[in-house]
Scaffold this motif. Structure first.
Motif, PDB file in Angstrom:
ATOM      1  N   LEU A  71     -42.566 -19.616  65.790  1.00  0.00           N
ATOM      2  CA  LEU A  71     -41.446 -19.503  64.855  1.00  0.00           C
ATOM      3  C   LEU A  71     -41.723 -18.383  63.860  1.00  0.00           C
ATOM      4  N   PHE A  72     -40.776 -17.463  63.760  1.00  0.00           N
ATOM      5  CA  PHE A  72     -40.914 -16.333  62.835  1.00  0.00           C
ATOM      6  C   PHE A  72     -39.716 -16.347  61.875  1.00  0.00           C
ATOM      7  N   GLN A  87     -39.534 -29.028  64.058  1.00  0.00           N
ATOM      8  CA  GLN A  87     -39.565 -30.310  64.741  1.00  0.00           C
ATOM      9  C   GLN A  87     -38.594 -30.338  65.922  1.00  0.00           C
ATOM     10  N   GLU A  88     -37.431 -29.738  65.757  1.00  0.00           N
ATOM     11  CA  GLU A  88     -36.427 -29.762  66.815  1.00  0.00           C
ATOM     12  C   GLU A  88     -36.872 -28.979  68.044  1.00  0.00           C
ATOM     13  N   HIS A  89     -37.566 -27.871  67.815  1.00  0.00           N
ATOM     14  CA  HIS A  89     -37.940 -26.988  68.919  1.00  0.00           C
ATOM     15  C   HIS A  89     -39.418 -27.076  69.293  1.00  0.00           C
ATOM     16  N   ALA A  90     -40.135 -28.046  68.741  1.00  0.00           N
ATOM     17  CA  ALA A  90     -41.555 -28.244  69.075  1.00  0.00           C
ATOM     18  C   ALA A  90     -42.346 -26.950  68.930  1.00  0.00           C
ATOM     19  N   ILE A  91     -42.241 -26.332  67.758  1.00  0.00           N
ATOM     20  CA  ILE A  91     -42.927 -25.071  67.476  1.00  0.00           C
ATOM     21  C   ILE A  91     -44.438 -25.286  67.455  1.00  0.00           C
ATOM     22  N   ASP A  92     -45.185 -24.313  68.005  1.00  0.00           N
ATOM     23  CA  ASP A  92     -46.646 -24.396  68.079  1.00  0.00           C
ATOM     24  C   ASP A  92     -47.350 -23.529  67.033  1.00  0.00           C
ATOM     25  N   LEU A  93     -46.636 -22.579  66.456  1.00  0.00           N
ATOM     26  CA  LEU A  93     -47.241 -21.697  65.452  1.00  0.00           C
ATOM     27  C   LEU A  93     -46.138 -21.092  64.606  1.00  0.00           C
ATOM     28  N   ILE A  94     -46.361 -21.029  63.299  1.00  0.00           N
ATOM     29  CA  ILE A  94     -45.437 -20.358  62.389  1.00  0.00           C
ATOM     30  C   ILE A  94     -46.064 -19.040  61.959  1.00  0.00           C
ATOM     31  N   ALA A  95     -45.309 -17.957  62.040  1.00  0.00           N
ATOM     32  CA  ALA A  95     -45.777 -16.639  61.603  1.00  0.00           C
ATOM     33  C   ALA A  95     -44.852 -16.119  60.513  1.00  0.00           C
ATOM     34  N   MET A  96     -45.430 -15.620  59.434  1.00  0.00           N
ATOM     35  CA  MET A  96     -44.640 -15.081  58.332  1.00  0.00           C
ATOM     36  C   MET A  96     -45.273 -13.791  57.838  1.00  0.00           C
ATOM     37  N   VAL A  97     -44.471 -12.971  57.213  1.00  0.00           N
ATOM     38  CA  VAL A  97     -44.946 -11.713  56.639  1.00  0.00           C
ATOM     39  C   VAL A  97     -45.192 -11.916  55.147  1.00  0.00           C
TER      40      VAL A  97
END
Length: 280
Positions: A158-159, A236-246
């Motif tokens: 997720l970005f 939670q809805e998309h079962a994200i495995d990692l969040i990336a942010m700038v």
């Protein structure tokens, strides 16, 4: 060749992050730098003047750190016996975040991977202070790995972005390289403002779309709402495995990325969190 810095306090949480790195890059040629810093509980005169080694005196804290680093090196090599990987150990009398920044510069490090908690970290704290300081100051990407997260590559990244940044300066190429290694899909999440996008935002989005032509990705544009709530619900809805942010001083990241807010903003700490630097 990827050069990855792996800080360790010799806790199981730190070793778990090291294991994550070894597993994720199992098919890549890498040099891993195992870094530990130490400070004596009571400063002696020789430490006040500099490291005892510089004065020709024995430094039992360094000896102990180097011994534990070597044990960690042997342990990770036994767990992941990979001819593509080599390990360099490094002990220093310094603050962890300062030494990491120094090693990053001297060794041309590409990435820092570290645990979210120290040996005595409380589980309700999302990020320990060392992790936060490194994320705030590092000029290379940093990934924080929760202690109980599995060793599998992230299938879904997720970005979140407000499109207020120039993606040429945000090291987006590293995110795409990381996604390629993990065969990941990138979900770009934007929460719309009531007044709609500005011209700069539209231009930045177009630039990002161009950069991601060869990457498996999907754009999501959500109606105006709280950013944290949007991220958590989407995760939670998309079962994200990692969040990336700038980490960008001119976007919402600045509002989020201060330690008191991070600890209380409600982002789930159950998945890895990547911070990409922004080059001004």
């Amino acid at each position: 060749m990827m050069r990855v810095l792996l800080p360790t306090d010799f806790s199981e949480n730190a070793f778990h992050a090291i294991s994550y790195a070894a597993k994720f890059f199992e098919n890549s040629t890498c040099i891993f730098y195992l870094v530990h810093t130490y400070t004596p509980p009571v400063y002696r005169v020789d430490y006040a003047m500099g490291s005892p080694g510089e004065l020709g005196l024995p430094d039992e804290f360094r000896y102990l750190a180097e011994e534990q680093l070597e044990n960690t090196r042997k342990r990770i090599k036994k767990a992941f016996d990979n001819p593509k990987h080599s390990y360099v150990t490094h002990a220093a009398f310094n603050r962890l975040e300062d030494e990491i920044l120094d090693v990053v510069q001297k060794e041309n490090i590409d990435l820092v991977i570290m645990g979210t908690q120290g040996a005595t970290g409380a589980k309700e704290i999302l990020f320990g202070s060392n992790t936060v300081h490194v994320m705030n100051k590092s000029n290379v990407p940093v990934i924080a790995i929760p202690a109980d997260y599995g060793l599998h590559a992230p299938e879904r990244i997720l970005f979140p972005t407000d499109f207020e940044i120039d993606f040429d300066r945000a090291n987006l190429n590293f995110l795409l390289q990381f996604a390629k290694i993990g065969h990941s899909k990138v979900y770009v999440l934007h929460v719309s403002a009531p007044q709609g996008p500005t011209e700069d935002q539209e231009n930045n989005r177009a630039k990002m779309e161009g950069m991601m032509l060869e990457q498996n990705h999907e754009f999501f544009n959500l109606p105006d709402q709280g950013l944290i709530e949007a991220i958590n619900a989407f995760q939670q809805e998309h079962a994200i495995d990692l969040i990336a942010m700038v980490r960008n001083k001119h976007s919402f990241m600045e509002r989020l990325f201060v330690e008191p807010i991070i600890k209380n903003m409600g982002l789930h700490s159950s998945i890895p969190f990547m911070v990409l630097p922004y080059n001004l």
